[in-house]
Write a protein that holds these residues in place. Structure first.
Motif, short mmCIF file in Angstrom:
data_model
loop_
_atom_site.label_atom_id
_atom_site.label_comp_id
_atom_site.label_asym_id
_atom_site.label_seq_id
_atom_site.Cartn_x
_atom_site.Cartn_y
_atom_site.Cartn_z
N SER A 157 9.63 -119.26 -21.09
CA SER A 157 8.57 -119.54 -20.13
C SER A 157 8.64 -118.58 -18.95
N PRO A 158 7.52 -117.91 -18.60
CA PRO A 158 7.54 -116.99 -17.46
C PRO A 158 7.67 -117.73 -16.13
N HIS A 159 8.33 -117.07 -15.20
CA HIS A 159 8.49 -117.53 -13.82
C HIS A 159 9.02 -118.95 -13.74
N HIS A 160 10.06 -119.25 -14.53
CA HIS A 160 10.81 -120.50 -14.44
C HIS A 160 9.92 -121.74 -14.61
N GLY A 161 8.87 -121.60 -15.41
CA GLY A 161 8.01 -122.75 -15.70
C GLY A 161 6.89 -122.97 -14.72
N SER A 162 6.60 -122.00 -13.87
CA SER A 162 5.49 -122.14 -12.92
C SER A 162 4.18 -122.36 -13.67
N LEU A 163 3.38 -123.32 -13.22
CA LEU A 163 2.10 -123.59 -13.88
C LEU A 163 1.14 -122.41 -13.77
N ALA A 164 1.24 -121.67 -12.66
CA ALA A 164 0.37 -120.50 -12.50
C ALA A 164 0.65 -119.44 -13.55
N ALA A 165 1.90 -119.34 -13.97
CA ALA A 165 2.26 -118.34 -14.98
C ALA A 165 2.17 -118.90 -16.40
N ASN A 166 2.11 -120.21 -16.54
CA ASN A 166 2.08 -120.85 -17.86
C ASN A 166 0.75 -121.60 -18.04
N SER A 167 -0.31 -120.86 -17.96
CA SER A 167 -1.65 -121.45 -18.05
C SER A 167 -1.95 -121.90 -19.47
N ALA A 168 -3.00 -122.68 -19.61
CA ALA A 168 -3.42 -123.12 -20.94
C ALA A 168 -3.85 -121.93 -21.79
N ASP A 169 -4.45 -120.91 -21.17
CA ASP A 169 -4.84 -119.71 -21.92
C ASP A 169 -3.61 -119.00 -22.47
N PHE A 170 -2.56 -118.92 -21.66
CA PHE A 170 -1.33 -118.26 -22.12
C PHE A 170 -0.68 -119.07 -23.24
N ALA A 171 -0.74 -120.40 -23.13
CA ALA A 171 -0.18 -121.24 -24.17
C ALA A 171 -0.91 -121.02 -25.50
N ARG A 172 -2.25 -120.89 -25.44
CA ARG A 172 -2.99 -120.63 -26.67
C ARG A 172 -2.73 -119.22 -27.19
N TRP A 173 -2.56 -118.26 -26.29
CA TRP A 173 -2.35 -116.87 -26.71
C TRP A 173 -1.01 -116.70 -27.41
N LEU A 204 0.09 -110.80 -16.24
CA LEU A 204 -0.17 -111.75 -17.32
C LEU A 204 -1.53 -111.50 -17.94
N ILE A 205 -2.51 -111.20 -17.11
CA ILE A 205 -3.86 -110.90 -17.62
C ILE A 205 -3.83 -109.65 -18.50
N ARG A 206 -3.11 -108.62 -18.03
CA ARG A 206 -3.04 -107.38 -18.81
C ARG A 206 -2.37 -107.62 -20.18
N LEU A 207 -1.33 -108.45 -20.21
CA LEU A 207 -0.65 -108.74 -21.47
C LEU A 207 -1.58 -109.46 -22.43
N MET A 208 -2.36 -110.43 -21.93
CA MET A 208 -3.22 -111.22 -22.82
C MET A 208 -4.48 -110.48 -23.25
N GLU A 209 -4.67 -109.26 -22.75
CA GLU A 209 -5.80 -108.45 -23.23
C GLU A 209 -5.55 -107.91 -24.63
N SER A 210 -4.29 -107.90 -25.05
CA SER A 210 -3.97 -107.45 -26.40
C SER A 210 -4.20 -108.59 -27.40
N GLU A 211 -3.97 -108.30 -28.66
CA GLU A 211 -4.21 -109.29 -29.72
C GLU A 211 -3.29 -110.48 -29.57
N ARG A 212 -3.81 -111.68 -29.92
CA ARG A 212 -3.01 -112.90 -29.81
C ARG A 212 -1.72 -112.77 -30.62
N MET A 213 -0.68 -113.42 -30.11
CA MET A 213 0.65 -113.24 -30.70
C MET A 213 1.27 -114.60 -31.01
N LYS A 214 1.39 -114.91 -32.26
CA LYS A 214 2.08 -116.13 -32.66
C LYS A 214 3.57 -115.96 -32.36
#
Length: 833
Positions: A757-773, A741-751
């Motif tokens: 939702s990754p990993h069936h809605g797990s909070l660890a995989a659906n962080s606030a940073d990922f939501a903004r990205w 997930l960290i490697r994916l978010m190193e690229s440009e933000r994607m609207k």
């Protein structure tokens, strides 16, 4: 000697005719049931309409208007049938147990009475799901009282199904039991094309289910047998004796099949063998039906004639023993239909008259629909009657061309050998005609209900006809005589076991032939209904003309029309992405505008075989019969364990995966790879930066992982796909988390317009940073627990609609070429609150 009644002849054309008054009556009854099923008129409307029609019939009778009387009587049959179906389908008592049941599990304390012999069912997925209890005890109970939330006993009524997780051998018919369990409504389908267990149970008068999560949750209070219970005990005792006889004298391979052929019990038959019967076109042999009853009649007739009984005594024995056999085999619709037809024909022969076969068949249909009006929509009952109609029509056709095929008419040169050869040739020809007629008449219904066409069944049923007849006669001899004198006739199990073994070998061989069967999407409902309406209407016309002329031509044209329309291109130019409801797992079916298909993941913790059926049904419902590509996101069982079973029924052109997926240490992964290789499916590796070329208008880009990336966990290696069409974007993320997930978010933000939702809605995989990205407009979660939605609101906000498969079932997202997005949950929101 029995007198044969010759039917009257029509003074105009000399054609023999039979008056069959039950035929229009059963047509009217079927119409009334169908009308109430489709339009759900109020009971009062049906009743008032019936009274009005009967009043008009009385007026017509007084006016001696015979045509009006007939029309009003048929209309009254429609009204009465509508009333009867409405009473059975929609009307329940105020204290019915189903009024306490909801879609959510409800703990209850229930007092009930056991009505049926408990069945011990083995879980087919015990090998796939190690923690699942391998056996369950299932029975039907009559509810008497339950304890409400205040601890007060409340009288209740109605039947329901009791499922006990585990094996409980102490239950018997008539036991009054105390249950601590879970009450709920039967499960409704959550995916397109999925079997509707709620409607099936409702058609059998069961509107609720009770689950005891362990055997100790059920306690026997007392044993109380009513008259109906005693009859059920007698039936259960006879069946148990027959089952023990079969188990003691037959091999393990044939015993389960013998119970199905002779007693109608398919509990012990494994899934692979059932599939072999379906693919070989011989599934009708597995279920007790008209063929079984016909062969039993012949066997009983020969048996009593061998003992020098008169024809009258032999027919009386048939009249007594056939209903007893139907009673022992639980009286399912095909057996009831065949038994009633046989009894009507036998009664006609006893009275010195040949009863009309059409009238007998219509009377049987009336009995079936009166017993349970919902059987009009039962696929097994439909196939049973359609097959008999096909037999009657083809035999009528053979009679019309009898002079041309009567090789034994007149002296034949060549002696006895030539006569035997000609008789055999005629038998084969007539068998092929009858078999072809049955196949033509039943194939549209089988394709509609079971998504399979088995042309090899036409050949196989003719070739195996002598073996099937001998096999059943040996089976009946072994079963009926062996139950009376097992020491004297138990040896009959040896030849029966041998012939049944030969039969199974042929079935298994035929099922392996690739050209012998094909899985197909269901034809359109309008085409299937039109096929049978045209067929029956034109055959009636042709029957009056005395030849088959227009029927074959019009039906052939109808078939060509349906085939041509199936190739009509997709004019909506939509990209469809359906997240299927598979519990804790993932499967996403993607349909491109040009008709090509892509499956993203295929697995679930509820078992691979069940998930494969879900995927295949959704694919067939969409009108597709193959998958052009399958992408497995990563090496987890709940993302790939459906592939081996899916490959059995759906052709796959290419399997795509990242190099980290090739992990033979994981059994589900190894099974998926080995089965794909055996099926000739090439496996291609994917990595970030590559594109899947399925549709020139759709961009399918791999965003993660890079070629040499290998995360610490399989989830980190998940393939991430970005789908773009019409200026819109869908992001599929698998179980992506941690360094992936960290490697994916190193690229440009994607609207993102739609985010899985990754990993069936797990909070660890659906962080606030990922939501903004990703900044999604809609979030879809593949999960088994709807409470995930509340947790995700913290990171994604209230403005983002969150849809879970646990609540809405399958979720279909459609993007049109102009960029419009439509999100269609399989379960409407009004039904999921």
């Amino acid at each position: 000697m029995l007198h044969v009644f010759e039917p009257a002849t029509n003074s105009r054309d000399g054609d023999r005719i039979h008056r069959s008054p039950a035929v229009p009556v059963v047509g009217a009854v079927a119409l009334g049931i169908a009308a109430d099923h489709c339009f759900a008129f109020r009971f009062e409307v049906w009743w008032i309409a019936t009274v009005v029609v009967l009043s008009l019939a009385l007026i017509c009778w007084r006016q001696q208007f015979s045509l009006g009387i007939s029309a009003m009587v048929l209309a009254a049959c429609i009204g009465l049938a509508g009333c009867w179906h409405h009473w059975n389908w929609d009307c329940v008592r105020d204290n019915e147990i189903s009024t306490w049941a909801t879609d959510r599990d409800r703990p209850i304390h229930l007092i009930a009475k056991v009505l049926q012999v408990p069945l011990i069912l083995k879980t087919n997925q015990a090998n796939e799901i190690p923690w699942q209890v391998p056996e369950r005890t299932v029975t039907v109970i009559a509810c008497e009282s339950l304890t409400d939330s205040h601890g007060t006993p409340v009288r209740v009524s109605g039947r329901t199904r009791l499922t006990i997780v585990g094996r409980l051998d102490d239950l018997a018919i008539g036991d009054r039991i105390e249950i601590v369990g879970i009450l709920a409504r039967p499960l409704e389908p959550a995916n397109p094309g999925e079997f509707d267990s709620r409607m099936w149970m409702r058609s059998h008068g069961l509107n609720a289910t009770v689950v005891a999560e362990f055997p100790e949750a059920v306690r026997v209070i007392e044993h109380d047998l009513s008259l109906a219970d005693r009859l059920a005990v007698v039936r259960a005792t006879v069946r148990k004796r027959a089952e023990d006889l079969i188990s003691d004298h037959l091999s393990v391979r044939t015993a389960a099949v013998a119970q199905s052929l002779l007693l109608g019990s398919r509990v012990e038959i494994d899934r692979d063998l059932r599939l072999a019967f379906a693919e070989s076109g011989t599934l009708h042999v597995l279920a007790i039906s008209g063929m079984n009853v016909g062969l039993l009649w012949m066997w009983l007739w020969k048996l009593f004639r061998v003992f020098r009984c008169s024809p009258t005594v032999s027919l009386l024995a048939v009249l007594l023993l056939l209903p007893a056999y139907a009673f022992i085999t639980d009286a399912n619709p095909p057996v009831v239909r065949a038994t009633i037809v046989a009894m009507v024909l036998a009664c006609g022969q006893l009275g010195g008259r040949n009863a009309s076969k059409w009238n007998s068949l219509a009377i049987a249909a009336l009995f079936v629909l009166i017993w349970n009006p919902s059987d009009l929509f039962n696929a097994g009952a439909q196939l049973s009657f359609v097959a008999v109609v096909a037999i009657l029509l083809t035999t009528s056709f053979l009679k019309s061309i009898q002079p041309a095929i009567d090789f034994n008419d007149g002296p034949i040169a060549g002696g006895a050998f030539r006569r035997v050869a000609m008789s055999a040739a005629r038998f084969v020809f007539e068998s092929y005609v009858v078999g072809l007629g049955i196949w033509v008449m039943t194939s549209p219904l089988i394709a509609s209900q079971f998504h399979i066409v088995s042309p090899i069944g036409v050949l196989l049923n003719v070739v195996l006809a002598p073996l099937i007849a001998v096999m059943f006669w040996l089976g009946y001899s072994f079963l009926l005589l062996g139950m009376v004198l097992p020491m004297l006739f138990g040896w009959l199990g040896v030849p029966f076991d041998i012939t049944l073994g030969w039969f199974l070998s042929v079935i298994e061989w035929a099922a392996k032939l690739d050209l012998g069967h094909n899985y197909v999407p269901a034809p359109e409902a309008w085409w299937t209904i039109g096929f049978y309406v045209l067929m029956l209407s034109l055959l009636i016309v042709d029957h009056r003309r005395g030849r088959i002329y227009w029927s074959a031509r019009v039906v052939l044209a109808w078939a060509v029309l349906g085939l041509a329309l199936s190739f009509e291109p997709n004019r909506n130019r939509e990209l469809s992405c359906t997240v299927l409801s598979v519990g804790h797992g993932l499967s996403v079916l993607i349909e491109c505008p040009n008709g090509r298909t892509l499956l993203y993941d295929a697995g679930s913790m509820m078992g691979g075989s069940r998930t494969a059926r879900t995927i295949a049904s959704a694919l067939w419902t969409a009108g597709k019969s193959r998958l052009d590509a399958v992408v497995v996101s990563h090496a987890d069982a709940d993302h790939c364990n459906a592939l081996p079973d899916l490959l059995e029924v759906v052709p796959i052109r290419t399997l795509f995966a990242h190099r980290t997926f090739l992990d033979w240490k994981q059994p589900p992964v190894a099974a998926a790879i080995e089965r794909s290789t055996a099926a000739g499916v090439p496996i291609q590796l994917l990595s970030a930066g590559q594109f899947l070329q399925l549709d020139s208008d759709v961009s399918i880009c791999v965003l993660h992982p890079a070629p040499n990336f290998r995360g610490a966990t399989d989830n980190s290696n998940s393939i991430v796909l970005r789908l773009e069409y019409g200026g819109r974007r869908i992001l599929l993320t698998g179980d992506l988390e941690r360094e992936g997930l960290i490697r994916l978010m190193e690229s440009e933000r994607m609207k993102t317009d739609i985010l899985l939702s990754p990993h069936h809605g797990s909070l660890a995989a659906n962080s606030a940073d990922f939501a903004r990205w990703t900044n999604p407009e809609r979030l879809i979660v593949s999960c088994r627990d709807d409470s995930v939605r509340q947790r995700l609101v913290k990171n994604f906000g209230d403005a983002v609609p969150i849809l879970t498969t646990a609540r809405f079932g399958a979720i279909r997202c459609k993007i049109r070429s102009d960029g419009q997005i439509f999100v269609d949950p399989f379960k409407p929101p009004s039904l999921t609150n």
